[in-house]
Design a protein around this motif. Structure first.
Motif, PDB file in Angstrom:
ATOM      1  N   LEU A  83      39.686  55.529  92.200  1.00 11.09           N
ATOM      2  CA  LEU A  83      41.020  54.958  92.021  1.00 11.09           C
ATOM      3  C   LEU A  83      41.943  55.290  93.190  1.00 11.09           C
ATOM      4  CD1 LEU A  83      41.619  55.342  88.174  1.00 11.09           C
ATOM      5  CD2 LEU A  83      41.133  53.271  89.479  1.00 11.09           C
ATOM      6  N   PRO A 141      34.850  56.924  81.581  1.00  9.83           N
ATOM      7  CA  PRO A 141      34.359  57.069  82.951  1.00  9.83           C
ATOM      8  C   PRO A 141      32.848  56.899  83.103  1.00  9.83           C
ATOM      9  CG  PRO A 141      35.971  58.761  82.461  1.00  9.83           C
ATOM     10  CD  PRO A 141      35.710  58.050  81.177  1.00  9.83           C
ATOM     11  N   TYR A 144      49.336  55.286  87.019  1.00  8.22           N
ATOM     12  CA  TYR A 144      48.525  54.968  88.201  1.00  8.22           C
ATOM     13  C   TYR A 144      49.008  53.674  88.852  1.00  8.22           C
ATOM     14  CZ  TYR A 144      44.596  53.210  90.951  1.00  8.22           C
ATOM     15  OH  TYR A 144      43.820  52.689  91.951  1.00  8.22           O
ATOM     16  N   LEU A 184      38.844  50.115  86.383  1.00  9.59           N
ATOM     17  CA  LEU A 184      40.011  50.280  85.511  1.00  9.59           C
ATOM     18  C   LEU A 184      39.702  49.930  84.076  1.00  9.59           C
ATOM     19  CD1 LEU A 184      43.066  49.008  87.575  1.00  9.59           C
ATOM     20  CD2 LEU A 184      42.810  51.246  86.508  1.00  9.59           C
ATOM     21  N   ASP A 205      50.225  47.536  80.729  1.00  6.90           N
ATOM     22  CA  ASP A 205      49.266  47.407  81.832  1.00  6.90           C
ATOM     23  C   ASP A 205      49.250  48.611  82.770  1.00  6.90           C
ATOM     24  OD1 ASP A 205      50.089  43.893  82.126  1.00  6.90           O
ATOM     25  OD2 ASP A 205      48.682  44.916  80.809  1.00  6.90           O
ATOM     26  N   PHE A 265      41.169  52.702  95.728  1.00  7.24           N
ATOM     27  CA  PHE A 265      41.709  51.386  95.402  1.00  7.24           C
ATOM     28  C   PHE A 265      43.228  51.384  95.234  1.00  7.24           C
ATOM     29  CE2 PHE A 265      37.824  49.409  95.237  1.00  7.24           C
ATOM     30  CZ  PHE A 265      36.931  49.979  94.340  1.00  7.24           C
ATOM     31  N   ARG A 322      42.067  56.212  74.578  1.00  7.34           N
ATOM     32  CA  ARG A 322      41.426  56.515  75.850  1.00  7.34           C
ATOM     33  C   ARG A 322      41.709  57.970  76.214  1.00  7.34           C
ATOM     34  NH1 ARG A 322      40.036  52.010  75.020  1.00  7.34           N
ATOM     35  NH2 ARG A 322      40.064  50.152  76.336  1.00  7.34           N
ATOM     36  N   THR A 377      35.990  51.603  79.535  1.00  6.89           N
ATOM     37  CA  THR A 377      36.705  52.335  78.497  1.00  6.89           C
ATOM     38  C   THR A 377      36.516  53.837  78.644  1.00  6.89           C
ATOM     39  OG1 THR A 377      34.835  52.066  77.021  1.00  6.89           O
ATOM     40  CG2 THR A 377      36.610  50.468  76.816  1.00  6.89           C
ATOM     41  N   GLN A 397      47.927  52.745  83.280  1.00 10.12           N
ATOM     42  CA  GLN A 397      47.218  53.932  82.800  1.00 10.12           C
ATOM     43  C   GLN A 397      48.105  55.113  83.144  1.00 10.12           C
ATOM     44  OE1 GLN A 397      43.095  53.911  84.078  1.00 10.12           O
ATOM     45  NE2 GLN A 397      42.700  52.239  82.652  1.00 10.12           N
ATOM     46  N   ARG A 400      35.685  58.752  88.962  1.00  9.03           N
ATOM     47  CA  ARG A 400      36.584  57.621  88.699  1.00  9.03           C
ATOM     48  C   ARG A 400      37.925  57.827  89.393  1.00  9.03           C
ATOM     49  NH1 ARG A 400      40.379  56.461  84.932  1.00  9.03           N
ATOM     50  NH2 ARG A 400      40.593  54.265  84.400  1.00  9.03           N
ATOM     51  N   GLN A 401      38.466  59.038  89.321  1.00  8.50           N
ATOM     52  CA  GLN A 401      39.748  59.324  89.966  1.00  8.50           C
ATOM     53  C   GLN A 401      39.636  59.167  91.478  1.00  8.50           C
ATOM     54  OE1 GLN A 401      40.619  63.235  88.376  1.00  8.50           O
ATOM     55  NE2 GLN A 401      41.702  62.388  86.617  1.00  8.50           N
ATOM     56  N   LYS A 457      37.555  47.208  91.577  1.00  4.43           N
ATOM     57  CA  LYS A 457      38.740  47.916  91.060  1.00  4.43           C
ATOM     58  C   LYS A 457      38.958  47.532  89.596  1.00  4.43           C
ATOM     59  CE  LYS A 457      43.658  48.862  91.708  1.00  4.43           C
ATOM     60  NZ  LYS A 457      44.842  48.786  92.560  1.00  4.43           N
ATOM     61  N   PHE A 468      46.327  44.356  86.946  1.00  3.27           N
ATOM     62  CA  PHE A 468      45.395  43.952  85.911  1.00  3.27           C
ATOM     63  C   PHE A 468      45.978  44.164  84.514  1.00  3.27           C
ATOM     64  CE2 PHE A 468      42.142  42.693  88.580  1.00  3.27           C
ATOM     65  CZ  PHE A 468      41.907  43.626  89.577  1.00  3.27           C
ATOM     66  N   VAL A 469      45.550  43.304  83.606  1.00  7.68           N
ATOM     67  CA  VAL A 469      45.983  43.413  82.217  1.00  7.68           C
ATOM     68  C   VAL A 469      45.161  44.499  81.537  1.00  7.68           C
ATOM     69  CG1 VAL A 469      46.081  42.186  80.023  1.00  7.68           C
ATOM     70  CG2 VAL A 469      46.644  40.987  82.145  1.00  7.68           C
ATOM     71  N   LEU A 470      45.829  45.461  80.944  1.00  3.22           N
ATOM     72  CA  LEU A 470      45.127  46.520  80.219  1.00  3.22           C
ATOM     73  C   LEU A 470      45.446  46.338  78.747  1.00  3.22           C
ATOM     74  CD1 LEU A 470      45.902  49.571  82.568  1.00  3.22           C
ATOM     75  CD2 LEU A 470      43.900  48.087  82.556  1.00  3.22           C
ATOM     76  N   ALA A 475      45.815  58.687  90.071  1.00  2.84           N
ATOM     77  CA  ALA A 475      45.270  58.962  88.743  1.00  2.84           C
ATOM     78  C   ALA A 475      44.756  60.395  88.699  1.00  2.84           C
ATOM     79  CB  ALA A 475      44.143  57.982  88.419  1.00  2.84           C
ATOM     80  N   SER A 521      47.792  53.409  77.984  1.00  8.48           N
ATOM     81  CA  SER A 521      49.146  52.880  78.218  1.00  8.48           C
ATOM     82  C   SER A 521      50.188  53.401  77.236  1.00  8.48           C
ATOM     83  CB  SER A 521      49.198  51.339  78.155  1.00  8.48           C
ATOM     84  OG  SER A 521      48.254  50.769  79.001  1.00  8.48           O
TER      85      SER A 521
END
Lengths: 393, 336
Positions: free
Chosen positions: A176, A121, B325, A116, B304, A179, B255, A119, B306, A172-173, A112, A201-203, B16, B276
């Protein structure tokens, strides 16, 4: 959604599973007090290699992969968990339910994270190649398994390199959705500060932009004849840098991204935290409480998939050795008892199915599994064992 | 320029999916409906303007045949026509249309789904009300289904199937300025970034085709004859619809862009992406010189997260709402 998602899901999760098992097998080989003195006894080293080879051989079984690569919808989490249960037991290694639960948690959270953080897909394919590269390295001394792995590379390249960016985004969708709502905290992620204490998670809003994207900040205005008449800068609110070069989509090559490479080592043990997640998972989708109408189709799919899974007959249970994903046996037992209900993977919910054929097929496959007493030494395997399901029919 | 308000909690987290937020403002009753898609469910919230009353409803995707696999929903959007408002939900199996409060399903259209799954996925995506009586819905084959909607009742009919795009439709938008002078009624976008500009009618007429550059256009809007398109590269491009002239190109996001919206009375543009960030821009159209200017006004970072949906809550752009998401809330911002 995308009917091409399952191979990527399986290979990446399988890759993570191998990283974790490899780390645990190495860690269990070294008795704590003898670590610095005695060399690892040869037979243990051989066993480790044998376990890895057995699992990889099963993962890349030709018939199995044929089924996997057919266009199909993604399996439910339960169905996929069943497949990995079987895979994990395709060797002489044995895992108790608590360890198997933990293994699956780690595998899924790791992938996961990778999905995510990609960068763009299409990079999911590069992540898959990172896993494949590592698997290839695990079996580099076994030519027959190596050729199976190479064949899989070719299938991946053939299926995925022609896809457009939009199709990769659909994949990717789809991943997601699989997950969705999983926020299990993983020690290594928490330590490296890539996961927050709430499991998310840290984005980062910094770092290289994806290959093919410009750093945000520029507005260009054009005349009717196409000449640029003015440009304006704006504050992008982040700290972005130029993209890195594109990774290689061939059998060999530098993938550039580190996502999908092995983040474990003997000195960085794997742990998950169960406490606190039950609060977060209160939002867990309630729709899964509705009787599962696709159980019958899933069963058919599983039967076909399992039919392709050649399981190594373990001989007798004495030869098998147990791997514990926890530090001690007591911890493992404690984890099983204290696992929150909503996080249990449970058994596949079978509606009463009148399809004799599907039942007979599955019974036959189960028969192959049980011939040589493929019983987990732990009595608590009931929850995830297909055999238990058969009893209920 | 904007500050954060109290979020609205929803029953499930947002999936998403492009343009994953529907907003319908009902002024006479002083409330706003929101829709957010989660897998095979649409979460609807009705929020009163005084912030005191929230009611929730969930709509499931229709599975005409229980033996077949789950039907995931691709999009849910409100269609505002002069005589009525409808909620349209598109999925892997077909198109459902409900009364705007989600209480009754008034129409169901099944897609041709093959017996065994094919490599090319089948689904409907891209929803827009067009002109006075049409609702247009895109399909993964690239076709656009045009439905004729009577002023009341369930006698909705499929009026036309327009086949121009060769790749899956991502989004459809209609002219939102309310101006009668615009020649073009509708714009459709696909996974290859191609845009088609249309005039509605008994037979929809293709006015222009703006080629893409092999990069998916995930969200599109049409305002005063100007197309605003958001791409997977993070770029926003503004074109003159009928001629295809490129007016503005913005390196807007780091992105994939997931949602664009325009507030028709003020010319504010909202963009949101996987990076984000939500950004607010201002569009100035000068018909005399046929130029378009864009100014960047504001950024909001949803840490954090999307982002998958962002929409203005009113025609002036005084407030906007955002979904992300794995987030089980609708975040709202209002102008300070």
């Amino acid at each position: 959604m995308s009917s091409r998602t399952l191979p990527l899901l399986f290979i990446n999760l399988g890759g993570e599973m191998l990283y974790i098992l490899d780390q645990r097998l190495r860690a269990q080989n070294i008795p704590a007090d003898k670590a610095k003195k005695a060399p690892i006894p040869a037979w243990i080293e051989d066993d480790r290699r044998r376990v890895m080879n057995d699992i990889i051989t099963t993962m890349f079984n030709k018939k199995f992969l044929e089924e996997l690569f057919k266009p199909q919808e993604l399996y439910s989490k339960k169905a996929l968990r069943t497949v990995f249960d079987r895979l994990a037991h395709a060797s002489i290694m044995r895992l108790n339910q608590a360890s198997m639960d933990k293994l699956y948690d780690l595998m899924t959270m790791a992938f996961k994270y990778q999905v995510l953080l990609c960068t763009r897909p299409k990079d999911i394919l590069l992540v898959s190649f990172n896993h494949m590269d590592a698997i290839k390295d695990f079996v580099k001394d076994s030519p027959s398994i190596l050729s199976q792995v190479d064949e899989t590379y070719r299938q991946l390249i053939e299926m995925y390199t022609p896809l457009s960016s939009g199709e990769f985004q659909l994949i990717r969708q789809t991943l997601l959705i699989f997950f969705q709502d999983m926020h299990i905290r993983v020690s290594i992620f928490l330590k490296d500060k890539v996961q927050n204490s709430n499991g998310r998670f840290v984005l980062p809003t910094s770092g290289p932009v994806p290959y093919g994207t410009q750093i945000p900040g520029l507005i260009r205005m054009f005349s009717c004849t196409g000449e640029e008449v003015s440009r304006l800068q704006f504050n992008n609110g982040g700290n972005y840098t130029s993209p890195l070069r594109e990774g290689s989509f061939e059998i060999f090559g530098d993938r550039v991204t580190k996502l999908g490479t092995n983040m474990y080592s003997v000195s960085r043990p794997v742990e998950t935290h169960m406490s606190g997640t039950s609060k977060n998972s209160a939002q867990h989708t309630k729709v899964s409480a509705v009787p599962n109408p696709l159980a019958k189709e899933e069963l058919n799919l599983l039967a076909r998939l399992m039919g392709g899974l050649e399981v190594q007959k373990p001989g007798n249970a004495d030869n098998g050795f147990r791997v514990n994903l926890f530090a001690t046996d007591e911890e493992e037992e404690e984890a099983l008892i204290s696992r929150p209900d909503e996080l249990s993977y449970g058994v596949i919910n079978i509606q009463a199915t009148k399809d004799q054929h599907a039942n007979a097929e599955l019974a036959k496959i189960m028969g192959e599994f049980t011939e040589s007493g493929d019983q987990s030494p732990s009595a608590s395997s009931k929850g995830d064992d297909l055999l238990a399901m058969m009893d209920g029919l | 320029m904007y500050h954060k308000e109290k979020s609205i909690q929803i029953k499930n987290s947002a999936s998403a999916l492009y343009n994953n937020l529907g907003v319908l403002r009902i002024a006479p009753r002083r409330l706003t409906y929101f829709t957010v898609v989660h897998a095979n469910v649409v979460n609807m919230v009705s929020a009163s303007w005084d912030g005191l009353n929230y009611s929730h409803r969930q709509l499931q995707s229709k599975e005409p045949n229980v033996a077949t696999s789950t039907s995931l929903i691709m999009q849910a959007a409100f269609c505002v026509l002069p005589s009525r408002d409808l909620l349209v939900v598109t999925s892997q199996k077909g198109i459902q249309m409900y009364e705007s409060d989600g209480s009754i399903m008034v129409y169901w259209h099944a897609l041709d789904t093959p017996e065994t799954p094919t490599a090319q996925a089948v689904f409907a995506r891209g929803i827009s009300a067009v002109w006075e009586n049409y609702i247009c819905v895109g399909v993964s084959s690239g076709a656009i289904l045009v439905f004729d909607v009577p002023s009341k009742g369930s006698n909705i009919t499929l009026s036309e199937v327009v086949e121009e795009h060769k790749e899956p439709i991502t989004d459809i938008a209609s002219e939102c300025s309310g101006s009668q002078e615009c020649i073009a009624d509708m714009v459709s976008a696909d996974d290859g970034g191609n845009l088609c500009v249309w005039k509605s009618g008994e037979e929809f007429q293709l006015l222009n085709k703006i080629p893409g550059f092999d990069m998916s256009c995930s969200s599109v809007k049409l305002w005063k004859g100007t197309v605003a398109a958001g791409y997977g590269t993070g770029q926003i491009r503004l074109y003159e619809a009928v001629t295809g002239i490129l007016h503005v190109e913005i390196n807007a996001h780091a992105r994939w862009i997931y949602s664009l919206d325009i507030a028709p009375f003020s010319g504010l543009l909202l963009s949101a992406a996987e990076d984000s960030l939500v950004r607010v821009w201002h569009l100035t159209l000068t018909p005399e010189t046929n130029t378009v200017e864009v100014a960047h006004l504001h950024n909001e970072c949803v840490t954090d997260t999307q982002i998958c949906g962002a929409k203005f809550c009113d025609g002036d752009g005084y407030a906007f709402a955002v979904t992300g998401y794995d987030l089980s809330e609708i975040i709202r911002y209002t102008q300070t």
